[in-house]
Scaffold this active site. Structure first.
Site, PDB file in Angstrom:
ATOM      1  N   PRO A 144       0.844  -1.200   0.000  1.00 65.12           N
ATOM      2  CA  PRO A 144       0.000   0.000   0.000  1.00 65.12           C
ATOM      3  C   PRO A 144       0.876   1.245   0.000  1.00 65.12           C
ATOM      4  CG  PRO A 144      -0.032  -1.081   2.162  1.00 65.12           C
ATOM      5  CD  PRO A 144       0.731  -1.978   1.244  1.00 65.12           C
ATOM      6  N   HIS A 298      -5.172  -0.592   8.479  1.00 64.53           N
ATOM      7  CA  HIS A 298      -3.865   0.039   8.683  1.00 64.53           C
ATOM      8  C   HIS A 298      -3.673   0.279  10.185  1.00 64.53           C
ATOM      9  CE1 HIS A 298      -0.264   2.070   7.984  1.00 64.53           C
ATOM     10  NE2 HIS A 298      -0.608   2.926   7.046  1.00 64.53           N
ATOM     11  N   HIS A 301       2.545   2.143  11.414  1.00 60.66           N
ATOM     12  CA  HIS A 301       3.182   3.404  11.009  1.00 60.66           C
ATOM     13  C   HIS A 301       2.717   4.661  11.748  1.00 60.66           C
ATOM     14  CE1 HIS A 301       3.888   1.162   6.930  1.00 60.66           C
ATOM     15  NE2 HIS A 301       4.474   0.592   7.958  1.00 60.66           N
ATOM     16  N   TYR A 303      -0.271   5.651  12.824  1.00 59.91           N
ATOM     17  CA  TYR A 303      -1.610   6.209  12.598  1.00 59.91           C
ATOM     18  C   TYR A 303      -2.556   5.755  13.718  1.00 59.91           C
ATOM     19  CZ  TYR A 303       0.488   7.673   8.255  1.00 59.91           C
ATOM     20  OH  TYR A 303       1.318   8.270   7.345  1.00 59.91           O
ATOM     21  N   ARG A 350      -2.421  -4.802   9.075  1.00 51.71           N
ATOM     22  CA  ARG A 350      -1.004  -4.438   8.971  1.00 51.71           C
ATOM     23  C   ARG A 350      -0.528  -3.831  10.291  1.00 51.71           C
ATOM     24  NH1 ARG A 350       2.514  -1.027   4.466  1.00 51.71           N
ATOM     25  NH2 ARG A 350       4.312  -2.331   4.884  1.00 51.71           N
ATOM     26  N   ARG A 396      13.541  -2.099   8.970  1.00 57.02           N
ATOM     27  CA  ARG A 396      14.528  -1.613   8.006  1.00 57.02           C
ATOM     28  C   ARG A 396      13.982  -0.541   7.062  1.00 57.02           C
ATOM     29  NH1 ARG A 396      17.917  -6.243   5.296  1.00 57.02           N
ATOM     30  NH2 ARG A 396      17.784  -6.853   7.453  1.00 57.02           N
ATOM     31  N   GLY A 429      12.259  -2.970   2.405  1.00 52.92           N
ATOM     32  CA  GLY A 429      13.653  -3.137   1.990  1.00 52.92           C
ATOM     33  C   GLY A 429      13.957  -4.432   1.272  1.00 52.92           C
ATOM     34  N   ARG A 451       8.674   0.838  -2.954  1.00 51.22           N
ATOM     35  CA  ARG A 451       9.303   1.828  -3.826  1.00 51.22           C
ATOM     36  C   ARG A 451       9.675   1.295  -5.206  1.00 51.22           C
ATOM     37  NH1 ARG A 451      12.989   3.392   1.200  1.00 51.22           N
ATOM     38  NH2 ARG A 451      12.578   1.187   1.521  1.00 51.22           N
TER      39      ARG A 451
HETATM   40  C1  LIG Z   1       5.453   6.807  -1.236  1.00 52.86           C
HETATM   41  C2  LIG Z   1       5.118   5.835  -0.166  1.00 52.86           C
HETATM   42  C3  LIG Z   1       3.846   5.813   0.361  1.00 52.86           C
HETATM   43  C4  LIG Z   1       3.518   4.879   1.335  1.00 52.86           C
HETATM   44  N1  LIG Z   1       2.243   4.825   1.779  1.00 52.86           N
HETATM   45  C5  LIG Z   1       1.858   3.835   2.609  1.00 52.86           C
HETATM   46  C6  LIG Z   1       0.494   3.661   2.924  1.00 52.86           C
HETATM   47  O1  LIG Z   1      -0.386   4.373   2.438  1.00 52.86           O
HETATM   48  N2  LIG Z   1       0.183   2.651   3.766  1.00 52.86           N
HETATM   49  C7  LIG Z   1       1.122   1.807   4.308  1.00 52.86           C
HETATM   50  O2  LIG Z   1       0.779   0.906   5.063  1.00 52.86           O
HETATM   51  N3  LIG Z   1       2.427   1.930   3.966  1.00 52.86           N
HETATM   52  C8  LIG Z   1       2.809   2.897   3.123  1.00 52.86           C
HETATM   53  N4  LIG Z   1       4.105   2.973   2.724  1.00 52.86           N
HETATM   54  C9  LIG Z   1       5.058   1.927   3.137  1.00 52.86           C
HETATM   55  C10 LIG Z   1       5.089   0.822   2.064  1.00 52.86           C
HETATM   56  O3  LIG Z   1       3.893   0.082   2.054  1.00 52.86           O
HETATM   57  C11 LIG Z   1       6.261  -0.157   2.258  1.00 52.86           C
HETATM   58  O4  LIG Z   1       6.067  -0.893   3.407  1.00 52.86           O
HETATM   59  C12 LIG Z   1       7.584   0.564   2.333  1.00 52.86           C
HETATM   60  O5  LIG Z   1       7.763   1.374   1.211  1.00 52.86           O
HETATM   61  C13 LIG Z   1       8.745  -0.424   2.471  1.00 52.86           C
HETATM   62  O6  LIG Z   1       8.809  -1.252   1.363  1.00 52.86           O
HETATM   63  P1  LIG Z   1       9.928  -1.014   0.212  1.00 52.86           P
HETATM   64  O7  LIG Z   1      11.263  -1.063   0.897  1.00 52.86           O
HETATM   65  O8  LIG Z   1       9.715  -2.162  -0.722  1.00 52.86           O
HETATM   66  O9  LIG Z   1       9.671   0.306  -0.388  1.00 52.86           O
HETATM   67  C14 LIG Z   1       4.477   3.955   1.799  1.00 52.86           C
HETATM   68  C15 LIG Z   1       5.760   3.997   1.277  1.00 52.86           C
HETATM   69  C16 LIG Z   1       6.087   4.912   0.304  1.00 52.86           C
HETATM   70  C17 LIG Z   1       7.468   4.908  -0.278  1.00 52.86           C
END
Ligand SMILES: Cc1cc2nc3c(=O)[nH]c(=O)nc-3n(C[C@H](O)[C@H](O)[C@H](O)COP(=O)(O)O)c2cc1C
Length: 508
Positions: A144, A298, A301, A303, A350, A396, A429, A451
């Site tokens: 997400p 959710h 993080h 919230y 989550r 991470r 990560g 990402r």
């Molecule tokens: C631009 C952006 C927006 C995100 N928005 C949310 C979100 O709306 N809800 C959520 O649970 N995590 C959010 N995340 C966290 C991602 O779901 C993910 O766990 C995090 O990017 C780590 O994974 P990655 O290393 O593959 O990027 C966001 C991350 C990024 C980079």
């Protein structure tokens, strides 16, 4: 007279015998004749079937040869394109033409061929997985991610394109976090799920994903104190488990793109909490009405739900604060009502016990994670409702504010994974290799990618052929443009793409 009658009777008996004999003979002759006629016919039939089978085999063989002939140049083209990308990348990074030639001659990566796909299909990220009622064809999930591309809270056509681009047959997508009410907003231009207009608009997004054969879950969101008065109805204070503010070390993104401090929250009265729980229930129903396959709560993080879970924030003295079980109460009430409304196999959760985003700290993250898990396990056992999955973010994801070492993190994640009875999704990560290893080592069932899924719409294919990936551009994560940094990331080898402009930007 008697003798004459006897002779007549004998004659009749004779005649009957003769007729019976004749009948038998006729039947016999007929049967012989019939067999004689059917025999060749049967043989012809068998011969015909044999030649049909032979023809089928022939066609199949030709088809296979054809397929191989078609695939071979495709693979060659893909290899050339990959070499080209590597080459362009080296030039963009300041390599000389000679270096570029060297790269072209000896690519650093090994691009896989379709024949390898068969073996791949059995391993790690590429193995199929049954997640309750959902048959996933691989383990690469879209995490997400808030992308701020809605207009007045309503999803636009760009969202259909964005999610459609990232869907694959049997591949799970999770939407960006979507506010369940206006009070739940803490970012600009986010799409909600609390009005009829929003539900109608989401249907088109869901259709675009379903058309490609993938399931899609919606993440339900209430930011709680991670908000600003500007986003609140009537400019009121945001609500939370506490009246303590997020410190000025953290900033909120304002509608005009500037940053500001978070507003001071108002702690919810105990009597107000059922109303918020009800909003989650309504949003879950609205999600199903919009065609979603399920919802993800959710509770991570920093919230609202996390603001109840963590002892670094929750300073309540009612039944929602104090003991760890009390801090889990709000989450468990939401789970109970959403499961009752739409079914357990459509509800996921989550959590991020070890992440201190927006100062969401807990003094004992492992114990918090394990307590949530124990409660989820008991809930499933008591109600017989299997939840869709538990999604846990690895610490991470926030390396700069990391609280735990890599070893501690691995231990924490493994302990949580082993404790949970059900599908365990991990995020944060992961690269292709780390994802393969995590699934192979049973450290996770599916893996969610964030990402790199933003910058690689066909990430699943990219992973399959082990291609070099587009870099993501952090500056456009939350910008409002419906195209730039959203739907314009190039697909692998896309003709005329401006891939190299992304490739040159290195974002950490
Ligand atoms: C631009 C952006 C927006 C995100 N928005 C949310 C979100 O709306 N809800 C959520 O649970 N995590 C959010 N995340 C966290 C991602 O779901 C993910 O766990 C995090 O990017 C780590 O994974 P990655 O290393 O593959 O990027 C966001 C991350 C990024 C980079």
């Amino acid at each position: 007279m008697k003798r004459a009658m006897q002779e007549l009777l004998d004659g009749l008996e004779d005649a009957k015998d003769r007729i019976t004999n004749m009948n038998d003979k006729i039947h016999e002759d007929f049967a012989i004749g019939l067999n004689a006629a059917i025999g060749p016919l049967q043989m012809k039939d068998e011969a015909l079937e044999a030649s049909i089978e032979a023809l089928k085999l022939d066609v199949q063989e030709k088809d296979n040869t054809h397929q191989a002939e078609i695939e071979a140049p495709k693979v060659e083209i893909q290899e050339l394109k990959t070499k080209l990308v590597l080459c362009k990348n080296s030039i963009a990074n300041g390599a000389t033409a000679n270096d570029a030639y060297t790269v072209q001659a000896a690519p650093r990566i090994e691009v896989l061929k379709p024949k390898d796909f068969k073996e791949l299909a059995m391993t790690g990220l590429f193995s199929a997985y049954k997640m309750g009622k959902f048959n996933l064809s691989h383990r690469v999930v879209l995490a997400p991610m808030t992308r701020c591309r809605a207009l007045n809270g309503v999803p636009q056509p760009a969202l259909s394109e964005y999610y459609g681009q990232r869907s694959t047959e049997g591949g799970l997508l999770i939407t960006e976090a979507t506010p369940i009410t206006q009070e739940g907003i803490g970012f600009p231009h986010v799409p909600g799920i609390y009005t009829e207009e929003q539900i109608e608009a989401w249907k088109k997004v869901v259709d675009a994903v379903h058309a490609k054969g993938g399931p899609i879950f919606r993440q339900l969101w209430h930011v709680g104190r991670a908000s600003h008065k500007i986003y609140q109805p009537g400019g009121c204070a945001p609500i939370s488990s506490t009246s303590l503010s997020i410190s000025e070390n953290w900033k909120i993104l304002m509608p005009d793109g500037t940053q500001d401090n978070f507003s001071k929250p108002r702690a919810l009265e105990t009597s107000e909490i059922p109303k918020i729980v009800e909003r989650f229930r309504r949003a879950a129903i609205n999600s199903i009405r919009a065609g979603f396959d399920g919802i993800e709560l959710h509770a991570a993080h920093g919230y609202l739900i996390d603001q109840f879970l963590k002892d670094g924030i929750n300073d309540r003295i009612d039944k929602y604060g104090g003991s760890i079980e009390n801090r889990c109460r709000f989450l468990m009430e939401i789970i109970r009502v959403t499961v009752a409304a739409i079914g357990g196999d459509r509800v996921a959760i989550r959590i991020s016990p070890a992440i201190n985003l927006f100062e969401a700290m807990d003094s004992d993250p492992l114990n918090l994670g394990l307590t949530v898990i124990e409660q989820l396990n008991s809930f499933q056992a008591d109600t017989g409702s299997k939840l869709a999955y538990l999604h846990v973010t690895r610490p991470r994801f926030m390396p700069s504010r990391e609280q735990v070492s890599e070893n501690e993190e691995a231990k924490l994640m493994q302990t949580l994974r082993r404790a949970y009875h059900g599908t365990f999704m991990s995020s944060g990560g992961f690269t292709r290799e780390l994802g393969m290893k995590a699934v192979t080592d049973s450290d996770a069932d599916p893996i969610s990618y964030g990402r790199i899924f933003i910058s690689n719409p066909d990430l699943v294919y990219g992973f399959k052929i082990n291609a070099p990936l587009n870099e993501y551009v952090r500056e456009t994560f939350y910008s409002h443009d419906p195209v730039v940094g959203y739907t314009d990331y190039p697909f692998l080898g896309q003709e005329g793409s401006d891939k190299d402009s992304y490739m040159t930007k290195v974002c950490s």
